[in-house]
Design a protein around this motif. Structure first.
Motif, short mmCIF file in Angstrom:
data_model
loop_
_atom_site.label_atom_id
_atom_site.label_comp_id
_atom_site.label_asym_id
_atom_site.label_seq_id
_atom_site.Cartn_x
_atom_site.Cartn_y
_atom_site.Cartn_z
N ALA A 8 32.43 50.57 21.08
CA ALA A 8 31.34 49.64 21.38
C ALA A 8 31.88 48.31 21.88
N LEU A 9 33.00 47.87 21.31
CA LEU A 9 33.62 46.62 21.76
C LEU A 9 34.18 46.77 23.17
N LEU A 10 34.76 47.92 23.47
CA LEU A 10 35.26 48.17 24.82
C LEU A 10 34.13 48.17 25.84
N ALA A 11 32.99 48.70 25.43
CA ALA A 11 31.84 48.77 26.35
C ALA A 11 31.33 47.39 26.72
N LYS A 12 31.62 46.39 25.88
CA LYS A 12 31.17 45.02 26.15
C LYS A 12 32.25 44.21 26.88
N SER A 13 33.38 44.85 27.19
CA SER A 13 34.52 44.14 27.77
C SER A 13 34.67 44.49 29.25
N ASP A 14 35.46 43.67 29.94
CA ASP A 14 35.70 43.85 31.37
C ASP A 14 37.11 44.31 31.70
N LEU B 209 52.66 56.75 23.63
CA LEU B 209 51.58 56.90 24.61
C LEU B 209 50.32 56.35 23.92
N PRO B 210 50.01 55.08 24.12
CA PRO B 210 49.01 54.39 23.29
C PRO B 210 47.60 54.97 23.37
N LEU B 211 47.06 55.30 22.20
CA LEU B 211 45.66 55.74 22.15
C LEU B 211 44.72 54.64 22.58
N SER B 212 45.10 53.39 22.35
CA SER B 212 44.22 52.28 22.73
C SER B 212 43.99 52.25 24.23
N ILE B 213 45.02 52.57 25.01
CA ILE B 213 44.85 52.63 26.46
C ILE B 213 43.98 53.81 26.84
N LEU B 214 44.16 54.94 26.18
CA LEU B 214 43.31 56.11 26.45
C LEU B 214 41.85 55.80 26.17
N GLU B 215 41.59 55.09 25.09
CA GLU B 215 40.21 54.70 24.76
C GLU B 215 39.63 53.79 25.83
N ALA B 216 40.46 52.88 26.34
CA ALA B 216 40.00 51.99 27.40
C ALA B 216 39.71 52.77 28.68
N MET B 217 40.57 53.73 29.00
CA MET B 217 40.36 54.57 30.18
C MET B 217 39.09 55.39 30.03
N ARG B 218 38.89 55.95 28.86
CA ARG B 218 37.68 56.72 28.59
C ARG B 218 36.43 55.87 28.79
N GLY B 219 36.53 54.59 28.43
CA GLY B 219 35.41 53.68 28.58
C GLY B 219 35.29 53.05 29.95
N GLY B 220 36.15 53.45 30.90
CA GLY B 220 36.03 52.96 32.26
C GLY B 220 36.48 51.54 32.48
N LEU B 221 37.56 51.14 31.81
CA LEU B 221 38.09 49.79 31.96
C LEU B 221 39.38 49.78 32.77
N GLY C 116 39.88 39.10 38.31
CA GLY C 116 38.71 38.23 38.32
C GLY C 116 37.69 38.68 39.34
N ASP C 117 38.13 39.54 40.25
CA ASP C 117 37.24 40.10 41.27
C ASP C 117 36.49 41.30 40.70
N HIS C 118 35.17 41.21 40.64
CA HIS C 118 34.37 42.27 40.02
C HIS C 118 34.51 43.60 40.72
N SER C 119 34.56 43.60 42.05
CA SER C 119 34.66 44.87 42.77
C SER C 119 35.98 45.58 42.47
N LEU C 120 37.06 44.83 42.31
CA LEU C 120 38.35 45.44 41.97
C LEU C 120 38.31 45.98 40.55
N ARG C 121 37.72 45.23 39.62
CA ARG C 121 37.58 45.74 38.25
C ARG C 121 36.80 47.04 38.24
N SER C 122 35.71 47.09 38.98
CA SER C 122 34.88 48.30 39.01
C SER C 122 35.64 49.48 39.59
N LYS C 123 36.37 49.23 40.68
CA LYS C 123 37.13 50.30 41.32
C LYS C 123 38.18 50.86 40.38
N MET C 124 38.96 49.97 39.76
CA MET C 124 40.01 50.42 38.85
C MET C 124 39.43 51.07 37.60
N GLY C 125 38.30 50.56 37.15
CA GLY C 125 37.65 51.16 35.99
C GLY C 125 37.21 52.58 36.25
#
Length: 378
Positions: free
Chosen positions: A269-275, A286-298, A338-347
């Protein structure tokens, strides 16, 4: 191949039981095994927080001697306790996780003439570790590699390469099985829903300790402008002494932009509120925290240590492990994002890479093959 439908008795041994990577990995594995009708015994040190979501009838055995900070007397008591436990319960598979638990478990298995499976969530020796710890871990691995018949599951290609380079005679017993986590129904394409304007919310999920470089994170955040906010999650991040040390680098007018949440069970839920997800470390498996972020589209910004570069490519930025340039590289990455379009693409790339390579089903099937090899020899 999937894990056998024939009910088996499995012992899972973990050094820790807090809400950090390896214990959460063990919890996930236990859930999958239980769902297939197998009997699981959990052996660990600590309060068992990582296993609180498992059925109450799952057998739990607490051994303080598995903790990294335990005394020699406690460690030897844990070896004896495991010898007695495995003699009574006769598990079909003994699977240990993390360095301290693996030393204790494999030593017990030598006395019992049993073969264990050891998942290497990053070796106890190698780059980023202290010289003393590396030498001790290396010496113990040599001894146990000679006297035990354990199989090694490396969670990254980088871990296997390090293991083969340092312990070449064990190469035939080392396999690579990337960590995997199950998809959650709530993890839809989130990146398009995140705000295009306003504050940019960075999150770092990491317990406080030498491995995680919160000091570097503090220096980096101190140089960001006012549109960035930071959330720190993980055991110890809500401690007053940690807060004081972290904020010492932050200008007074920016200190309210840092949130200290401590260990949390609602990380998704915290990841879902993050950018942006960031993980600055001195060493990793192989960090699970990164996998969780990838799963959440970050999008991910992370130190290029261990197997991190097997997770982060076109979905983010890798930061040098060299302290002298890591700060400037992290700043450059965060300013670019800081560029939203780049964040979205990488997410979106993060989410897709997770779906293609790091879902838990592939991990469980690969482990089944290791379990079958162990079973044949016991």
């Amino acid at each position: 191949m999937s894990i056998s439908n024939d009910a088996q008795n499995l012992a899972l041994v973990s050094s820790k039981s807090d809400l950090s990577g390896a214990p959460l990995h063990v919890s996930l594995l236990a859930q999958e095994l239980i769902s297939k009708g197998h009997s699981v015994t959990l052996v660990f040190s600590g309060d068992g927080a990582a296993f609180s979501g498992l059925p109450p009838d799952v057998k739990r055995v607490v051994l303080p001697g598995l903790d990294n900070g335990s005394s020699l007397k406690e460690t030897l008591a844990a070896v004896w306790a495991l010898i007695m436990l495995f003699s009574r319960s006769r598990p079909d598979v003994i699977h240990c996780h993390s360095t301290k638990a693996s030393f204790v478990t494999r030593l017990a298995c030598v006395f019992l003439m049993r073969q264990a499976v050891f998942t290497v969530h990053g070796w106890g020796f190698g780059p980023g570790r202290s010289r003393t710890n590396s030498l001790v871990a290396y010496g113990l691995e040599i001894v146990l590699g000679l006297v035990s018949t354990s199989r090694y599951v490396c969670v990254s290609v980088a871990d296997r390469e390090l293991g083969v380079r340092v312990l070449p005679w064990l190469a035939s017993r080392m396999d690579v099985i990337h960590n995997g986590i199950p998809d959650l129904r709530a993890n839809v394409e989130l990146t398009g829903e995140r705000d295009a304007v306003g504050e940019i919310r960075i999150i770092m999920v990491a317990r406080v300790g030498y491995q995680k470089n919160h000091q570097l994170m503090s220096k980096v955040f101190a140089r960001l402008d006012g549109k960035y906010r930071l959330t720190l999650v993980g055991h110890g991040t809500d401690a007053s002494d940690f807060k004081d040390a972290f904020l010492a680098n932050i200008p007074a007018d920016r200190r309210s932009c840092v949130e200290f949440l401590g260990a949390r069970s609602d990380v998704d839920a915290l990841l879902a509120k993050s950018d942006i997800f960031i993980l600055l470390s001195r060493f990793e498996g192989l960090p699970l925290s990164i996998l969780e972020a990838m799963r959440g589209g970050l999008p991910v910004v992370a130190s290029n240590v261990g197997g991190v570069n097997e997770l982060v490519s076109s979905n983010g930025y890798l930061i040098s492990e060299k302290e002298s340039i890591a700060e400037s590289e992290a700043l450059k990455a965060l300013f670019a994002l800081g560029d939203h379009s780049l964040r979205s693409k990488m997410g979106r790339v993060s989410r897709q890479q997770y779906l293609e390579k790091f879902d838990s089903a592939a991990m469980i099937d690969a482990l089944a093959q290791i379990y079958s090899k162990v079973g044949v020899q016991q």
